[in-house]
Design a protein around this motif. Sequence first.
Motif, PDB file in Angstrom:
ATOM      1  N   PHE A 183       0.841  -1.227   0.059  1.00  0.00           N
ATOM      2  CA  PHE A 183       0.017   0.102   0.104  1.00  0.00           C
ATOM      3  C   PHE A 183       0.766   1.209   0.083  1.00  0.00           C
ATOM      4  O   PHE A 183       0.534   2.278  -0.622  1.00  0.00           O
ATOM      5  N   VAL A 184       2.088   1.129   0.700  1.00  0.00           N
ATOM      6  CA  VAL A 184       2.905   2.343   0.832  1.00  0.00           C
ATOM      7  C   VAL A 184       3.521   2.793  -0.571  1.00  0.00           C
ATOM      8  O   VAL A 184       3.431   3.869  -1.238  1.00  0.00           O
ATOM      9  N   ILE A 185       3.905   1.783  -1.556  1.00  0.00           N
ATOM     10  CA  ILE A 185       4.324   1.938  -2.758  1.00  0.00           C
ATOM     11  C   ILE A 185       3.248   2.341  -3.628  1.00  0.00           C
ATOM     12  O   ILE A 185       3.322   3.372  -4.530  1.00  0.00           O
ATOM     13  N   PHE A 186       1.877   1.854  -3.543  1.00  0.00           N
ATOM     14  CA  PHE A 186       0.704   2.207  -4.348  1.00  0.00           C
ATOM     15  C   PHE A 186       0.323   3.604  -4.314  1.00  0.00           C
ATOM     16  O   PHE A 186       0.429   4.499  -5.429  1.00  0.00           O
ATOM     17  N   PHE A 187       0.258   3.998  -2.878  1.00  0.00           N
ATOM     18  CA  PHE A 187      -0.090   5.549  -2.767  1.00  0.00           C
ATOM     19  C   PHE A 187       0.962   6.685  -2.855  1.00  0.00           C
ATOM     20  O   PHE A 187       0.942   7.598  -3.224  1.00  0.00           O
ATOM     21  N   TYR A 188       2.343   6.080  -2.868  1.00  0.00           N
ATOM     22  CA  TYR A 188       3.477   7.127  -2.602  1.00  0.00           C
ATOM     23  C   TYR A 188       3.425   7.241  -4.222  1.00  0.00           C
ATOM     24  O   TYR A 188       3.601   8.471  -4.714  1.00  0.00           O
ATOM     25  N   CYS A 189       3.269   6.230  -5.152  1.00  0.00           N
ATOM     26  CA  CYS A 189       3.481   6.278  -6.606  1.00  0.00           C
ATOM     27  C   CYS A 189       2.064   7.372  -7.090  1.00  0.00           C
ATOM     28  O   CYS A 189       2.596   8.480  -8.052  1.00  0.00           O
ATOM     29  N   LEU A 190       0.857   7.366  -6.550  1.00  0.00           N
ATOM     30  CA  LEU A 190      -0.108   8.229  -6.993  1.00  0.00           C
ATOM     31  C   LEU A 190       0.381   9.518  -6.491  1.00  0.00           C
ATOM     32  O   LEU A 190      -0.282  10.357  -7.401  1.00  0.00           O
ATOM     33  N   GLY A 191       0.690   9.859  -5.293  1.00  0.00           N
ATOM     34  CA  GLY A 191       1.111  11.180  -5.161  1.00  0.00           C
ATOM     35  C   GLY A 191       2.267  11.893  -5.510  1.00  0.00           C
ATOM     36  O   GLY A 191       2.638  12.788  -5.249  1.00  0.00           O
ATOM     37  N   ALA A 192       3.200  10.942  -5.947  1.00  0.00           N
ATOM     38  CA  ALA A 192       4.612  11.382  -6.152  1.00  0.00           C
ATOM     39  C   ALA A 192       4.774  12.820  -7.196  1.00  0.00           C
ATOM     40  O   ALA A 192       5.536  13.678  -6.910  1.00  0.00           O
ATOM     41  N   LEU A 193       3.737  12.881  -8.157  1.00  0.00           N
ATOM     42  CA  LEU A 193       3.988  14.022  -9.173  1.00  0.00           C
ATOM     43  C   LEU A 193       2.609  14.763  -8.874  1.00  0.00           C
ATOM     44  O   LEU A 193       2.939  15.958  -9.187  1.00  0.00           O
ATOM     45  N   TYR A 194       1.581  14.155  -8.512  1.00  0.00           N
ATOM     46  CA  TYR A 194       0.417  15.151  -8.249  1.00  0.00           C
ATOM     47  C   TYR A 194       0.416  16.030  -7.275  1.00  0.00           C
ATOM     48  O   TYR A 194       0.077  17.255  -7.193  1.00  0.00           O
ATOM     49  N   ASP A 195       1.237  15.729  -6.096  1.00  0.00           N
ATOM     50  CA  ASP A 195       1.158  16.495  -4.737  1.00  0.00           C
ATOM     51  C   ASP A 195       1.835  17.735  -5.125  1.00  0.00           C
ATOM     52  O   ASP A 195       1.566  18.981  -4.660  1.00  0.00           O
ATOM     53  N   ASP A 196       3.337  17.514  -5.995  1.00  0.00           N
ATOM     54  CA  ASP A 196       3.853  18.900  -6.192  1.00  0.00           C
ATOM     55  C   ASP A 196       2.933  19.865  -7.071  1.00  0.00           C
ATOM     56  O   ASP A 196       3.452  21.129  -6.844  1.00  0.00           O
ATOM     57  N   ARG A 197       2.300  19.171  -8.034  1.00  0.00           N
ATOM     58  CA  ARG A 197       1.435  20.383  -8.521  1.00  0.00           C
ATOM     59  C   ARG A 197       0.106  20.853  -7.699  1.00  0.00           C
ATOM     60  O   ARG A 197       0.011  22.023  -7.940  1.00  0.00           O
ATOM     61  N   ARG A 198      -0.303  19.990  -6.840  1.00  0.00           N
ATOM     62  CA  ARG A 198      -1.336  20.415  -6.078  1.00  0.00           C
ATOM     63  C   ARG A 198      -1.058  21.523  -5.035  1.00  0.00           C
ATOM     64  O   ARG A 198      -1.639  22.680  -5.220  1.00  0.00           O
TER      65      ARG A 198
ATOM     66  N   LEU B 165       2.547   6.549 -11.876  1.00  0.00           N
ATOM     67  CA  LEU B 165       3.132   7.699 -12.065  1.00  0.00           C
ATOM     68  C   LEU B 165       2.662   8.617 -13.246  1.00  0.00           C
ATOM     69  O   LEU B 165       2.481   9.813 -13.100  1.00  0.00           O
ATOM     70  N   LEU B 166       2.257   7.810 -14.246  1.00  0.00           N
ATOM     71  CA  LEU B 166       1.510   8.402 -15.434  1.00  0.00           C
ATOM     72  C   LEU B 166       0.119   9.104 -15.047  1.00  0.00           C
ATOM     73  O   LEU B 166      -0.033  10.266 -15.610  1.00  0.00           O
ATOM     74  N   CYS B 167      -0.344   8.426 -13.996  1.00  0.00           N
ATOM     75  CA  CYS B 167      -1.862   9.183 -13.583  1.00  0.00           C
ATOM     76  C   CYS B 167      -1.308  10.193 -12.797  1.00  0.00           C
ATOM     77  O   CYS B 167      -2.166  11.268 -12.896  1.00  0.00           O
ATOM     78  N   SER B 168      -0.509  10.027 -11.941  1.00  0.00           N
ATOM     79  CA  SER B 168      -0.132  11.221 -11.282  1.00  0.00           C
ATOM     80  C   SER B 168       0.449  12.387 -11.772  1.00  0.00           C
ATOM     81  O   SER B 168       0.286  13.650 -11.313  1.00  0.00           O
ATOM     82  N   ALA B 169       1.034  12.206 -12.896  1.00  0.00           N
ATOM     83  CA  ALA B 169       1.574  13.180 -13.854  1.00  0.00           C
ATOM     84  C   ALA B 169       0.431  13.983 -14.583  1.00  0.00           C
ATOM     85  O   ALA B 169       0.480  15.150 -14.774  1.00  0.00           O
ATOM     86  N   TRP B 170      -0.567  13.297 -14.973  1.00  0.00           N
ATOM     87  CA  TRP B 170      -1.491  13.801 -16.164  1.00  0.00           C
ATOM     88  C   TRP B 170      -2.784  13.972 -15.072  1.00  0.00           C
ATOM     89  O   TRP B 170      -3.477  15.022 -15.600  1.00  0.00           O
ATOM     90  N   ALA B 171      -3.421  13.606 -14.066  1.00  0.00           N
ATOM     91  CA  ALA B 171      -4.690  13.885 -13.601  1.00  0.00           C
ATOM     92  C   ALA B 171      -4.630  15.125 -13.002  1.00  0.00           C
ATOM     93  O   ALA B 171      -3.711  15.588 -12.293  1.00  0.00           O
ATOM     94  N   LYS B 172      -5.852  15.941 -13.275  1.00  0.00           N
ATOM     95  CA  LYS B 172      -5.860  17.321 -12.553  1.00  0.00           C
ATOM     96  C   LYS B 172      -6.505  17.156 -11.144  1.00  0.00           C
ATOM     97  O   LYS B 172      -6.190  17.917 -10.440  1.00  0.00           O
ATOM     98  N   SER B 173      -6.915  16.059 -10.859  1.00  0.00           N
ATOM     99  CA  SER B 173      -7.663  15.871  -9.649  1.00  0.00           C
ATOM    100  C   SER B 173      -7.877  14.542  -9.318  1.00  0.00           C
ATOM    101  O   SER B 173      -7.998  13.537 -10.471  1.00  0.00           O
ATOM    102  N   LYS B 174      -7.915  14.057  -8.223  1.00  0.00           N
ATOM    103  CA  LYS B 174      -8.384  12.624  -7.789  1.00  0.00           C
ATOM    104  C   LYS B 174      -7.645  11.453  -8.778  1.00  0.00           C
ATOM    105  O   LYS B 174      -8.167  10.670  -9.527  1.00  0.00           O
TER     106      LYS B 174
END
Length: 341
Positions: A118-133, A228-237
Amino acid sequence: MATPVPPRAFAPTHPTHRFRLLLRREYWEHRGGILWAPMIAGAVSLLLSVGLLIAGIVVAHKAVAEGGVVQANGVTVNGLDLGTLAQQLTSDDLHQLSEGLTITLALSATWPFLVMIFVIFFYCLGALYDDRRDRSVLFWKSLPVSDTATVLSKVATATLVIPLFATLFAIVIMFAFLIALSIAAAAHGANPFPLLWGNGAVFLLSAQFLAAIPVYAAWMLPTVGWLLLCSAWAKSKPFLWALLVPLALGVASSMTGLLQVIGLERHWLWGNVISRMLLGTVPVTHRDLAYIQDGAGSARELFSIPGIYGNFLAPSMWIGILAGAVMIAIAIRLRRWREEG
């Protein structure tokens, strides 16, 4: 007049030093998931294992007190004299004991790996999205660090750093649990060194866990790349995008049966594509599952170095590596221009 001091010339920072600093940044920003989560999970797992061991000893003492007997190879052992019991063990019994000990130690160390999933899964989801948020991506882009190095540092953290910490805690748990078993055996008249330590199961298993890190790092590349692709592309969620797109694709293919037109099974996409996109953080490959379901081999063969690195003989491993590399490259490209929160 004082002569002006010539400016000092500074040597450019080596790329490996920058990459090491990026890894350190990821560690300090996500220390809770990387360090504390597997440590706490391992401590809870150890307490439960020791508790079950104590409960088993209490139940055994109660059974003997009520008139129960222990038999081994036709010899009745009075009480819980494990020393006498160990003397009656044949070579086959010792082999089965070694197999059982290997499985027991591996099961006692599973909790850090469960947390790691779970740590790796949610880390990757927020890896690039959190910086943009939080708009901190503008600050990080002002530094002399390329987008490629930044994204690859996150890939290395997900595939190598987090599994390394989880593996180290798992090894500590195995040794601690084996020490508890040794104390219990010694308290009941058995010599734990030839019985529990002499087969070297804990040392061999520890080395195999460490050697397996690169294999499962390669196995999880499709999942890491997709997240990571979803984290870099998604505008939200990004979680919803990462989950719903593969599920919708799988449901559509199963309902329409389009894959059968090209000679594939109706549900082929679920086991070969969608599972690799969403479940790659689970440290179990298709080859491992087939080996477990077959049930013909031993636990030592499953965890052996040839058994672990035999995963590279499967074409699905290399196809997944290629797909993960493509998605990571797309994530790097997206980070270069997608800065909105």
